[in-house]
Structures are given as structure tokens and as C-alpha cells.
Scaffold this active site. Structure first.
Site, mmCIF file in Angstrom:
data_model
loop_
_atom_site.group_PDB
_atom_site.id
_atom_site.type_symbol
_atom_site.label_atom_id
_atom_site.label_comp_id
_atom_site.label_asym_id
_atom_site.label_seq_id
_atom_site.Cartn_x
_atom_site.Cartn_y
_atom_site.Cartn_z
ATOM 1 N N CYS A 97 0.779 -1.251 0.000
ATOM 2 C CA CYS A 97 0.000 0.000 0.000
ATOM 3 C C CYS A 97 0.807 1.297 0.000
ATOM 4 C CB CYS A 97 -0.947 0.036 1.195
ATOM 5 S SG CYS A 97 -1.955 -1.443 1.341
ATOM 6 N N HIS B 256 -1.490 6.400 2.319
ATOM 7 C CA HIS B 256 -1.498 5.430 3.403
ATOM 8 C C HIS B 256 -1.323 6.224 4.698
ATOM 9 C CE1 HIS B 256 -1.155 1.307 4.872
ATOM 10 N NE2 HIS B 256 -0.400 1.831 5.814
#
Length: 517
Positions: free
Chosen positions: A50, A104
Site C-alpha cells: 500500500c 497510506h
């Protein structure tokens, strides 16, 4: 005076969508978006995890330039003060808004999702997010568990909702505000599902009877897969239901029936996501902005569903790196849309039948790092310049290239461009390549192989994907100075797509392919 941008990014979504040819999935709303969009069927993330992927495509720089391969550094401090895509739109007069998981969260975006650089107002995070990993899954015994496979009754959930439902509601609220104050906007909406845990409203299971769910076509670990390339799916092993199966580390296969349940829940989570996207796009219609809003739909990376005996992301295979990527541009990918026209009526996956085909489709190999320059060009902004070879000191540049020139070229025409080139460099430039990479702590699978911290990295797997092959070399890497030694190759992989589309037969050591390497 410039189009708005709606940027939708999904966590861990591989292209199992009707518009990508999947026959099982019910994704009518995303397919409807595709039917008005340019769809890229060979789009790849730069690292299949991510934070590194998101920082890469939001800055338009590769992981070797952001220096983020894990979750624990902020590029502006650790690498260079790079402008981001939303920041660039903000500096060009747009109101920039973030809902859900776009950057993120945590250190890698300065605990603020890069606010105030990237966003005009503080980013929205759904309050239900904090329960994601709690014990909210009811087991057969009636007790609550923190499972991987987690269909739920939403009314029993904390707050009676789920994070993606809240994100859709907030995005719709913001669309209504933007309609009233008539400012150009860049609205990024980040959806969590189908990221694990596979926690979604239980009614979506009805769409996928277990008897219709097959195993992966290649659920075994390939004989010639170098051990460094294998990802041991540590994160799913830690969920209560997987832990109870007591499978051996690192290769022990999951029982077939449980593999089917994971695949079933992944599909169900995709249909739950499709409903959220459908409600959001329908709201864009309702505020009358479908005729002057560019829509991008993509994901940060894919997710293995048992292929190669692997689960989750954390690898260089197509199943982990390939993502959906589509661009809706009114008047370009569609004929001009009248003010207030219904472009995206909501479609119910439980009752909608019949598919729709993409408006335009390109098989060209493209990279997520190219989204920044592409969106800038589509919005009529100056395209950020190409980065010099080392660009740590350059605030605004991109290591991707705008892919707008692929939009209106019929595939046949594009093919002709390859013929007759005398100088080999020119030939190479003709063929697009996607680069991905993945770090490992050791040559064999360890507990930290999936997510090594920077200081634990010893090997970097650099991978290139063209139409015809995927080629990966795992080379010595020194995290203290971020250097890869391509003379010290630990292992290699070569897959020929024509005969081996699932990447099961590694022919790197077959000397007959020396010319290709």
C-alpha cells in the site's frame, strides 16, 4: 474553465471486474463507468504494497526515488520535497479533498495524509475504520472473532455502519457542497475493500454460491520459483480463522474448501465495493457534474487468490502488480454529455443482468507512476517535466509519462508503429515497459519476507513487464545507501506470456533464452 477530477482508488483490487472479462463477478456500476471510459488492460503498480505504491503514484516517482519500500518514512524528509498530484492541482486553483484511504495513513504521509501540502481541508477518515481489525466476525459458535473471512450484519457493527459506506456518504456530501459553491475540485475517494479482513455486508455472499467458486487455476508453488520470490502471506496467517487451520510455514497450502471461501469473500467484497462506486457516480449525476468531471478509477495493487500457492500482495507477479485503470473524460472518451444528463444511473448487482463493454480499450503496458502527468494533461494543466536521472532535489517532475496519446489511437494503428526500426534504442523505446520491484530480507521465506523494514532489506527484486514477457532479477541491495548491485544476482525469473499467461513456468535458467536477457 477546466474540468473537475474525481479520483477513485481502491485498496488491493485486482482486475476481477466484468469490464476486464471476469465471468463470475457482479460489478455492474464499475462496468458502466468502463463503458464510458478508456480502459487500460495492462496497467501495473510500481510496488505491490500500500504505502510505497500510493506514495509512488501520488508523487509520480518510483520507489527508488521516494525511498519508501516499507511504511516507516515520509518522502519529504527522507528523500526529497516532491510535489504530489493533488498538490499540483491545488496550486493550479483546485479545491483538493481527500476521503478515506488515499495516502497510506501514518508516518509515510506525516500522520496527516500530507495535509496541508496536498489538500485544501483536512482529510476525512471514517470513524468505523478503527474497528477494522477488531473481533467483529461471528463464528459458527456464536462468538466473535477477528477473521479473514468476515461477512457481517451491518446493523450489529459498531455505529451500525462500515468504513466504505461512511466514505461514500462523505464524498456525496462534499459533491453537494462543491456544486453549490461552484469551485473546481479534485476529489480523491479511497475505498478499503477488498483489503483484508474481508469484512462486508453478508447479503453479498448470495451473489456467489460456494459451488460456483473454483480454486485458482495454478494453486501450487511452481517447481522453478526461486524461494526469494515467494511471499509467505504472513498477514492472513494471523487472522483467527486462518490461524486455527494450523498450516505449515511458509508453503503449507490452505485446505481447498477454505481457499474457496476466501475467493468467494473476495468476490463478495468487490460487489460491495461496486455498490459504493455506483452510489457515488449516481450522486455525481444528481448534482449535474457528470458532464464536466474527469473520473479516474484504479487500485494501489492486486492480490493473489491462491495462484502459485500464494495469498495477498507482496510479490512481483501480475496477480499482485496488475490493477484496473480507467479514465472517463466527457467529450473525449464519450460524445459530449449534455448538462444534467444521466450518465451513471445506479445499477443493483442483485438484479442487474447483462454486461457492458469498455468504450475504448488499450492493451498497451502502462504504469501507475504515469497517472500524475496523464491527469495533468487531461485537465489542461501544464504536464510536469520528465525527471532527470537523479531528481532528489527536483520539486516538480515525473518519472512516468502521460499516456493520453494512447486514448484515441485504434489498437491496429498503434501496432504498426513497431515495424522497421534500424537502431535498437529506438525499437526499445517503441515498446512500453512497466517496472515493479519488491524487497526481501533473505533468500528464503521469513516471517518478515512480506513486509521487511528498510534496515532488514538485503535483496531487491526488480521486475519488468512487456506485452510478451515478465523478467525479474533478485539482486543484492544495501539499505544504508539505497544501492542495488546488479552484478550480484541471487535469482532470476522469466515468463513468456504467450505460452505461460499465469507465470508458472520459470525459464530463466534455460540457456536458449540468453539472447532475450
Amino acid at each position: 474553465d477546466g474540468m473537475n477530477v474525481l479520483f477513485i482508488v481502491v485498496d488491493d483490487l485486482r482486475p476481477i471486474l466484468g469490464c476486464y472479462g471476469d465471468k463470475l463477478v457482479k460489478s455492474p456500476n464499475i462496468d458502466q463507468l468502463a463503458s464510458q471510459s478508456m480502459v487500460f488492460s495492462n496497467a501495473y503498480a510500481q510496488q505491490a504494497v500500500c504505502a510505497p505504491s500510493r506514495v509512488s503514484f501520488l508523487t509520480g516517482r518510483r520507489p527508488d526515488t521516494t525511498r519508501l519500500y516499507d511504511f516507516y518514512s515520509y518522502w519529504r524528509v527522507h528523500a526529497g520535497n516532491y510535489s504530489t498530484m493533488p498538490q499540483y492541482f491545488k496550486e493550479n486553483g483546485y479545491v483538493t479533498l481527500s476521503v478515506g484511504k488515499v495516502f497510506h495513513p501514518g508516518v509515510s504521509s506525516n500522520y496527516s495524509d500530507d495535509y496541508p501540502y496536498s489538500w485544501s481541508i483536512p482529510p476525512f477518515h471514517p470513524s468505523a475504520e478503527k474497528y477494522e481489525n477488531d473481533k467483529t466476525c461471528r463464528g459458527k459458535d456464536g462468538k466473535l472473532y477477528a477473521n479473514l473471512v468476515c461477512p457481517v450484519n451491518v446493523t450489529e457493527m459498531p455505529g451500525g455502519t462500515l468504513p466504505d459506506i461512511q466514505s461514500t456518504e462523505e464524498a456525496i456530501r462534499l459533491l453537494n457542497i462543491m456544486k453549490t459553491n461552484r469551485q473546481k475540485f479534485f476529489l480523491a475517494v479511497g475505498y478499503h475493500k477488498p483489503h483484508i479482513p474481508l469484512r462486508y455486508p453478508q447479503e453479498f455472499l448470495k451473489l456467489y454460491p460456494l459451488e460456483n467458486i473454483t480454486l485458482a487455476p495454478d494453486p501450487w508453488v511452481p517447481k522453478k520459483l526461486p524461494s526469494v520470490a515467494y511471499n509467505p502471506w504472513t498477514d492472513i496467517r494471523q487472522r483467527d480463522d486462518v490461524e486455527a487451520l494450523n498450516v505449515s510455514f511458509p508453503y503449507g497450502p490452505l485446505p481447498d474448501d477454505f481457499q474457496r471461501q476466501i475467493r468467494q469473500s473476495y468476490y463478495a467484497a468487490v460487489s460491495y465495493l461496486d455498490v459504493q462506486v455506483g452510489l457515488l457516480l449516481n450522486a455525481l449525476d444528481n448534482v449535474g457534474l457528470s458532464n464536466n468531471t474527469i473520473i479516474v478509477f484504479t487500485a494501489d495493487h492486486g492480490w493473489s487468490l491462491g495462484e502459485h500457492g500464494e495469498w495477498a500482495k507482496y510479490s512481483n507477479f501480475d496477480v499482485a502488480t496488475r490493477v484496473p485503470l480507467m479514465f472517463y473524460v466527457p467529450g473525449m472518451t464519450t460524445s459530449p454529455v449534455g448538462q444534467g444528463a444521466r450518465v451513471f444511473p445506479y445499477l443493483d448487482p442483485f438484479s442487474h443482468t447483462g454486461g457492458s463493454v469498455p468504450q475504448g480499450q488499450s492493451k498497451k503496458v502502462v504504469e501507475l507512476v504515469s497517472m500524475f502527468p496523464t491527469l495533468a494533461e487531461l485537465a489542461g494543466l501544464q504536464v510536469p517535466p520528465a525527471c532527470p536521472e537523479t531528481s532528489f532535489g527536483v520539486v516538480l517532475c515525473t518519472e512516468g509519462t502521460s499516456i493520453v496519446h494512447y486514448f484515441n489511437v485504434p489498437e491496429e494503428k498503434a501496432e504498426e508503429g513497431k515495424e522497421g526500426c534500424a537502431d535498437t534504442d529506438g525499437c526499445f523505446n517503441e515498446e512500453p515497459v512497466a517496472f515493479s520491484q519488491y524487497p526481501r530480507p533473505a533468500d528464503t521465506p521469513q516471517w518478515n519476507s512480506d513486509k521487511p523494514k528498510l534496515k532488514e532489506i538485503r535483496i531487491m527484486g526488480y521486475s519488468m513487464r512487456t506485452m510478451d514477457y515478465r523478467y525479474t532479477v533478485w539482486v543484492q541491495f544495501d539499505p544504508s545507501n539505497f544501492s542495488a548491485d546488479f552484478k550480484d544476482v541471487h535469482a532470476g525469473e522469466l515468463y513468456l506470456m504467450e505460452t505461460d499467461p499465469n507465470q508458472d513456468y520459470n525459464i530463466y535458467n534455460n540457456t536458449s533464452h540468453g539472447w532475450l536477457l
